[in-house]
Enzyme design. Sequence first.
Site, short mmCIF file in Angstrom:
data_model
loop_
_atom_site.label_atom_id
_atom_site.label_comp_id
_atom_site.label_asym_id
_atom_site.label_seq_id
_atom_site.Cartn_x
_atom_site.Cartn_y
_atom_site.Cartn_z
N LYS A 190 2.98 11.87 7.25
CA LYS A 190 1.92 11.33 8.35
C LYS A 190 2.71 12.38 9.68
O LYS A 190 2.77 13.59 9.81
CB LYS A 190 2.20 9.92 8.65
CG LYS A 190 0.87 9.40 7.76
CD LYS A 190 0.79 7.49 7.95
CE LYS A 190 0.47 7.03 6.63
NZ LYS A 190 -1.46 8.02 6.15
N PHE A 232 0.56 -0.75 -0.05
CA PHE A 232 0.03 -0.14 -0.51
C PHE A 232 1.19 1.04 -0.09
O PHE A 232 1.64 1.64 0.87
CB PHE A 232 -1.20 -0.05 1.00
CG PHE A 232 -1.59 0.86 1.22
CD1 PHE A 232 -2.69 1.19 0.78
CD2 PHE A 232 -1.80 2.62 1.50
CE1 PHE A 232 -4.00 2.76 -0.05
CE2 PHE A 232 -2.28 3.29 1.90
CZ PHE A 232 -3.56 3.92 1.07
N ASP A 261 9.96 3.00 2.30
CA ASP A 261 8.24 3.67 2.19
C ASP A 261 7.80 3.58 3.83
O ASP A 261 7.47 2.52 4.07
CB ASP A 261 7.01 3.06 1.23
CG ASP A 261 6.24 4.22 1.74
OD1 ASP A 261 6.06 5.17 2.47
OD2 ASP A 261 4.54 3.82 0.61
#
Length: 402
Positions: free
Chosen positions: A256, A142, A227
């Site tokens: 984030k 993802f 990532d």
Amino acid sequence: MPTLSQQLLAKEAKYGASNYKPLDVMLCRGEGVWVWDLDGKRYLDCLSAYSAVNQGHCHPRILAALTEQASRLTLTSRAFHNDQLGLFYEELCTLTRSTRALPMNSGAEAVETALKVARKWAYQVKGVPADQAEIIVCDGNFHGRTLSVVSFSTDEPSRHGFGPFTSGFRIIPYGDADALEAAITRNTAAFLVEPIQGEAGVIIPPAGYLARARALCTEHDVLLILDEIQTGLGRTGALLAEEHEGIEADLTLIGKALSGGFYPVSAVLSHDAAMGVLKPGEHGSTFGGNPLACAVSRMALKVLVEEGMIENSARMGRRLQDGLAAIQTGVVREVRGRGLMIAIELDPAAGGARRFCEHLRDQGILCKETHTNTLRVTPPLVIDTDTVDWALDRFSRVLSAA
């Protein structure tokens, strides 16, 4: 007369797109590890906005930095310099041992940036023929919701109805270094991988996998892109998850928690050889690197380090994971995780994780299910011993009752 929560839910249903299915709770305030609904009920946040609020909700030092900068200057675009960007670069690169940084807004933008950098590097530096560069990715990945990213997703709901897709990607099994070696060709530009797969259900690769991936990428002149948008900035008990295997990526993606949940900020971290391929006018963002984002991120990084949140993540993560594993119930197949990135894998016969999220909500804990039978448990990194033990009591009640 409908309650205020019911009125607001009706407005969402009437005017909003139906691309989310939230848990039935209407939140209006947050502080530290706690959030409150409109009726004043308090909940322990065990999602942390998918790890965007590692520093806790409304951290006072980050809030002060936000309001102070917002009163002076918020946006200049990159057409002009601002007095926060250079300081942000220096502090971020020093902390992460990076040479260069490129600020963006969302995590997906950071991923797209890395894909563009990798392709351009392949053509300009490695000598891959034009338009033939390949990027290797893993099944279960993802990396965002953009069209290029869903082009190499193996999650069918993310792809259905969105074709035609972007080409140039090769998908291999996650955690299989032999498969990576077999997939590399002279046209391979990069290997993009999550150190721990978050949305897939906190899937941890075999020990040594990332170290071997690093060695293979070095051997074959391939960029290793990690990532770390969910795993980075303390979530796994280290600043970056790559540290658990003592490696360094060629490009590292963070986001984030880079802003402590106050503002959308992401960044691509790299060395000169990769980042140097970008020239003025070839890539950018109106909001990327704006002074408000930089000021907020600078403070978000400071509190993460100065207040010992990374070390606390490691300690409290062990306590929480051990406590969850000790709960005696037949519905739990596995408890796995690293730091405060934890998953509870439930027996499919238990009826799915969603109903457990609803029961936990009633006990004052907010979790989110993923892939039907998995509960993610990812509280802010400021959680303390008493709160962990309080949470374990509630988890035990819900899991044992099943």
